[in-house]
Design an enzyme around this catalytic site. Structure first.
Site, PDB file in Angstrom:
ATOM      1  N   ARG A   1       0.844  -1.210   0.000  1.00  0.00           N
ATOM      2  CA  ARG A   1       0.000   0.000   0.000  1.00  0.00           C
ATOM      3  C   ARG A   1       0.873   1.252   0.000  1.00  0.00           C
ATOM      4  O   ARG A   1       0.565   2.231  -0.670  1.00  0.00           O
ATOM      5  CB  ARG A   1      -0.949  -0.007   1.200  1.00  0.00           C
TER       6      ARG A   1
ATOM      7  N   CYS B   1      -1.457   6.263   8.874  1.00  0.00           N
ATOM      8  CA  CYS B   1      -1.783   4.988   8.235  1.00  0.00           C
ATOM      9  C   CYS B   1      -2.886   5.273   7.225  1.00  0.00           C
ATOM     10  O   CYS B   1      -2.829   6.267   6.509  1.00  0.00           O
ATOM     11  CB  CYS B   1      -2.213   3.958   9.278  1.00  0.00           C
TER      12      CYS B   1
END
Length: 273
Positions: A178, A233
């Site tokens: 990611r 995040c």
């Protein structure tokens, strides 16, 4: 910040202890409460990530914005939590949900809040007591003193994103694929905030237990302790085990970008690497 099971067992029935079960599943929003109802640590009250620890999602703010502060404080007060009690938060062992509660109380100025190492799975493995009883506490008054030293806004991040020789380090806590933009299963855009380095949050844990401080220091040995650190995040939840790991490793200047990547990409003008 992090306490072991033996400490909690010793202090379990003291009047000045409050225990918070933060069980939650990102795959099944109802599962956390179901796990709590099945059994939990004696004296624990349940706080749900989406119902209690997050607010309504809007255009900006990310997928797990803060709830209205007054509403959250009211829930704390009904749980018998004020600045005089010691609070211990746990989840099923994932670490991130308990850390979210820890950070929120820290942000509100509470100085005696901890995360239970190993979570509830570790507690059960130790054959420590559990119950189905739901405690009731006398309502108290929570005195708030916001701790801005642990909070980073989008504007704070924008000011340092991609900057050369910045005195602030951005840490992307998501898994590497990611971070690299190779896949994005949740958010509308893939990639990372410019200049961020990658420190996957789960690498600081071992089966729900935080790795020792010396191991955490080795994880972060490429970062100067003198620099400001901002962790993020996807939505401001899984960055928090990194926050705790950094503090355990001796880093003093650590902030959370609460909205994280899901907030960053909600501004069209923000660049993505």
């Amino acid at each position: 910040m992090i306490i072991d099971q033996e400490w909690l067992l010793k202090h379990l029935h003291q009047e000045n202890i409050r225990i918070v079960d933060c069980s939650f599943s990102l795959a099944n929003a109802a599962k956390g409460r179901q796990e709590y109802d099945k059994n939990h640590i004696p004296g624990a009250i349940h706080f749900d990530l989406e119902k209690d620890l997050s607010g309504e999602v809007s255009e900006h703010g990310g997928r797990h914005p803060l709830p209205p502060i007054k509403e959250f404080i009211d829930k704390l007060e009904h749980a018998g939590i004020d600045e005089n009690v010691t609070v211990v938060a746990y989840d099923q062992g994932e670490g991130a949900f308990a850390a979210r509660f820890w950070w929120m109380l820290t942000y509100l100025g509470h100085e005696k809040v901890f995360v239970l190492d190993g979570g509830f799975s570790g507690w059960k493995d130790g054959n420590y007591p559990v119950t189905t009883e739901v405690p009731v506490f006398e309502k108290t008054t929570f005195m708030t003193k916001l701790n801005h030293e642990v909070f980073a806004s989008m504007e704070d991040v924008r000011a340092v994103a991609g900057a050369v020789d910045s005195q602030t380090i951005l840490i992307d806590s998501r898994e590497e694929r990611r971070y690299l933009g190779l896949e994005e299963p949740i958010d509308k855009k893939a990639g990372r905030i410019p200049g961020a380095i990658n420190k996957p949050w789960f690498e600081g844990l071992n089966a729900g237990y935080y790795k020792p401080a010396d191991v955490q220091r080795e994880r972060f040995n490429d970062i100067s302790p003198d620099k400001q650190i901002i962790v993020y995040c996807g939505s401001g939840v899984t960055a928090l085990p990194n926050f705790l790991a950094l503090k355990a490793a001796g880093f003093e200047k650590v902030k959370l970008y609460l909205g994280s990547f899901s907030d960053w990409i909600s501004y069209r003008e923000n660049e993505i690497d």
